[in-house]
Design an enzyme around this catalytic site. Structure first.
Site, short mmCIF file in Angstrom:
data_model
loop_
_atom_site.label_atom_id
_atom_site.label_comp_id
_atom_site.label_asym_id
_atom_site.label_seq_id
_atom_site.Cartn_x
_atom_site.Cartn_y
_atom_site.Cartn_z
N ARG A 19 -37.66 5.44 11.89
CA ARG A 19 -36.60 5.84 12.82
C ARG A 19 -37.12 6.67 13.99
O ARG A 19 -36.35 7.27 14.73
CB ARG A 19 -35.50 6.57 12.08
CG ARG A 19 -35.83 7.95 11.56
CD ARG A 19 -34.63 8.50 10.81
NE ARG A 19 -34.74 9.93 10.61
CZ ARG A 19 -34.14 10.57 9.62
NH1 ARG A 19 -33.42 9.91 8.74
NH2 ARG A 19 -34.25 11.88 9.50
N GLU A 69 -35.29 2.56 -0.52
CA GLU A 69 -35.43 3.87 -1.17
C GLU A 69 -34.29 4.16 -2.17
O GLU A 69 -34.49 4.89 -3.14
CB GLU A 69 -35.48 4.98 -0.13
CG GLU A 69 -34.20 5.11 0.70
CD GLU A 69 -34.26 6.17 1.78
OE1 GLU A 69 -35.20 6.99 1.75
OE2 GLU A 69 -33.36 6.19 2.64
N ARG A 121 -30.28 4.05 1.84
CA ARG A 121 -29.71 4.83 0.74
C ARG A 121 -28.75 4.00 -0.12
O ARG A 121 -28.89 3.92 -1.33
CB ARG A 121 -28.97 6.06 1.29
CG ARG A 121 -28.28 6.89 0.21
CD ARG A 121 -27.57 8.08 0.81
NE ARG A 121 -28.50 9.07 1.31
CZ ARG A 121 -29.08 10.00 0.56
NH1 ARG A 121 -28.83 10.06 -0.73
NH2 ARG A 121 -29.91 10.86 1.09
N ARG A 146 -54.38 -7.60 -4.04
CA ARG A 146 -53.51 -6.61 -4.66
C ARG A 146 -52.03 -6.96 -4.52
O ARG A 146 -51.65 -7.77 -3.69
CB ARG A 146 -53.70 -5.24 -3.97
CG ARG A 146 -55.01 -4.55 -4.25
CD ARG A 146 -55.11 -3.32 -3.37
NE ARG A 146 -56.35 -2.57 -3.65
CZ ARG A 146 -56.87 -1.67 -2.83
NH1 ARG A 146 -56.28 -1.44 -1.66
NH2 ARG A 146 -57.98 -1.03 -3.15
N THR A 206 -26.51 4.63 12.74
CA THR A 206 -27.31 4.69 11.53
C THR A 206 -28.32 3.55 11.54
O THR A 206 -27.97 2.42 11.86
CB THR A 206 -26.46 4.58 10.25
OG1 THR A 206 -27.32 4.39 9.12
CG2 THR A 206 -25.46 3.44 10.30
N ILE A 207 -29.57 3.86 11.20
CA ILE A 207 -30.55 2.78 11.13
C ILE A 207 -30.28 1.90 9.91
O ILE A 207 -30.75 0.77 9.84
CB ILE A 207 -32.01 3.30 11.09
CG1 ILE A 207 -32.31 4.08 9.82
CG2 ILE A 207 -32.35 4.10 12.33
CD1 ILE A 207 -33.79 4.28 9.56
N ASP A 208 -29.52 2.42 8.94
CA ASP A 208 -29.23 1.65 7.71
C ASP A 208 -28.25 0.50 7.95
O ASP A 208 -28.10 -0.37 7.10
CB ASP A 208 -28.66 2.56 6.62
CG ASP A 208 -29.70 3.49 6.03
OD1 ASP A 208 -30.88 3.35 6.40
OD2 ASP A 208 -29.34 4.35 5.22
#
Length: 302
Positions: free
Chosen positions: A278, A222, A171, A162, A125-127
């Site tokens: 990813r 996210e 997640r 900005r 998992t990249i998470d």
């Protein structure tokens, strides 16, 4: 000759081909035949396979994604699918199956183990949110890509005076946001583990501007949620669920940017990095880690 099956499930991830290559090379060296199962658990349902040899894995080390393909198929959603998958496992005469995936793919693997199938799981998992390992392959690539994007956004934020909100993947865990944010010099980092206090975010941005700074970088995962009293509000793209019941996330960056601009008066833009994190070629770290996992998986089969 004994046969080992291998499949890749869930989201694609840099380093998957490193695992496949290492499994094939190690297994052949140890006298096994390797059967690649296409498109995750879906391939086991359909008995969609290919024989993997040295030629099959030649040159795939620097390639992103997975040569076997992937899907988010959940065998336990349909009893007939489960029955067919178990039957095909036996029909293929597999001595063991190596399942490469994250919480959902390995969740299915764990249940199949109780059904009597011999399975070795490889964490992916990249998470970076799987227990039992400090790092999962794909994570290092993801944070390096995210960091490079933050660097590029830094220059445009400074030039245009900005606030730039950068939405990254994550997640349930804020590892990508945290490490890419720190490496990229973000001013505010927002993660799923800590609810967003929009007043505090705006206060931090205002203090920077009071010190003479004319821009700020805000990195948000996210899956981050807004704090609203005791109620947490999850921002989603739509109400559709995937095979494992997860809501598609996305949109937090857009809402956050609008809130910051409304409350501070500073021009604010959002950039959503999405799947770019990813994709592409894995870093050296992820290639080596994936190779180590592949070799270890075959050793565990033995």
């Amino acid at each position: 000759m004994e046969k080992i099956g291998i499949l890749t499930g869930g989201g694609d991830c840099p380093g998957l081909n490193s695992v496949i290559r290492a499994v094939v090379r190690k297994a052949l060296l140890d006298g096994y035949e390797v059967i690649g199962i296409k498109n995750g658990w879906q391939g086991l349902i359909e008995a969609d396979t290919l024989k993997l040899d040295l030629r099959s894995v030649s040159g795939i080390l620097p390639r992103g994604g997975t040569i076997l393909g992937t899907s988010r198929t959940n065998l336990y959603k349909n009893p007939e699918d489960l029955k067919q998958a178990i039957a095909n496992y036996k029909k293929l005469e597999l001595s063991a199956l190596i399942a490469v995936g994250g919480e959902d793919t390995l969740g299915v693997a764990s249940k199949l183990l109780k059904e009597g199938l011999k399975i070795v799981g490889v964490p992916k998992t990249i998470d970076n949110d799987l227990s039992g390992t400090d790092y999962t392959f794909g994570f290092d690539t993801a944070i390096n890509i995210a960091m490079e994007c933050i660097d590029r956004l830094h220059t445009t934020a400074e030039s245009h005076h900005r606030i730039m909100v950068v939405e990254v993947m994550g997640r349930h865990a804020g590892w990508i946001a945290t490490e890419a944010g720190i490496a990229g010099g973000a001013d505010v980092i927002l993660i799923p583990e800590i609810p967003i206090d929009i007043e505090e975010v705006c206060s931090l941005v205002k203090k920077r501007h009071e010190r003479g700074k004319t821009f700020s970088l805000v990195v948000v995962a996210e899956g981050a949620e807004f704090k609203s009293g005791t109620k947490l509000v999850e921002v989603t793209q739509d109400a559709k669920l995937d095979e494992f019941g997860h809501v598609r996330l996305g949109g937090i960056g857009e809402i956050l940017a609008k809130e910051i601009e409304k409350r501070t008066g500073y021009e604010t833009r959002v950039s959503v990095l999405g799947h770019i994190q990813r994709g592409g070629s894995p870093t050296a770290f992820d290639r080596i880690l994936g190779t180590q996992f592949g070799v270890k998986a075959v050793e565990l089969v033995k």
